[in-house]
Design a protein around this motif. Sequence first.
Motif, PDB file in Angstrom:
ATOM      1  N   ALA A 100       0.836  -1.193   0.000  1.00 51.05           N
ATOM      2  CA  ALA A 100       0.000   0.000   0.000  1.00 51.05           C
ATOM      3  C   ALA A 100       0.874   1.247   0.000  1.00 51.05           C
ATOM      4  CB  ALA A 100      -0.911   0.002   1.220  1.00 51.05           C
ATOM      5  N   TYR A 139      -2.021  -3.921   2.994  1.00 52.75           N
ATOM      6  CA  TYR A 139      -3.463  -3.997   3.183  1.00 52.75           C
ATOM      7  C   TYR A 139      -3.867  -5.431   2.853  1.00 52.75           C
ATOM      8  CZ  TYR A 139      -3.817   1.163   2.945  1.00 52.75           C
ATOM      9  OH  TYR A 139      -3.709   2.513   3.152  1.00 52.75           O
ATOM     10  N   LYS A 161      -4.671  -2.805   7.461  1.00 53.83           N
ATOM     11  CA  LYS A 161      -6.128  -2.901   7.474  1.00 53.83           C
ATOM     12  C   LYS A 161      -6.603  -4.059   6.620  1.00 53.83           C
ATOM     13  CE  LYS A 161      -7.148   0.409   3.726  1.00 53.83           C
ATOM     14  NZ  LYS A 161      -7.873   1.650   3.432  1.00 53.83           N
TER      15      LYS A 161
END
Length: 148
Positions: free
Chosen positions: A72, A79, A115
């Motif tokens: 990312a 990610y 995330k």
Amino acid sequence: MTSIRPLITADRDDWLPLWLAYLEFYESSLSPEQTALTFERITDPDHPIHGAIARDDAGRAVGIVHWFAHPATWSVGPYVYLEDLFVAPDVRGGGVGRALIGTVTDWARSAAASKVYWLTQSHNTTARTLYDRVATDTGFVHYEIELD
């Protein structure tokens, strides 16, 4: 009690009906060759796509999830994209979807990811009820360009 574990080659016959039902839900179809390739990728420990299968107390396959990590530009860690999530209709609302998302989230934490994210159709109200409880709706709109 639902059990979840990584998909292995021996799971193919249990994975396939869930995969086909997932494609049908999204009014999509893939060639048998692409389906075979997808399963081979998911069960190849050297491939970056991962998968897990959920089973009920009787051992019946009731859900699947597939994901992969990618670099990312906005974070040090990768990610994790949760690409496919499907739960058998007769067990929806019983925690299987939440548990499958938890499996991906746990994997992402162990991979030092920043995330986990995913997409769904705006009218997928059943799934969105769960997603609104476990994640944040970012308000982004998805666009794509299909390439041959």
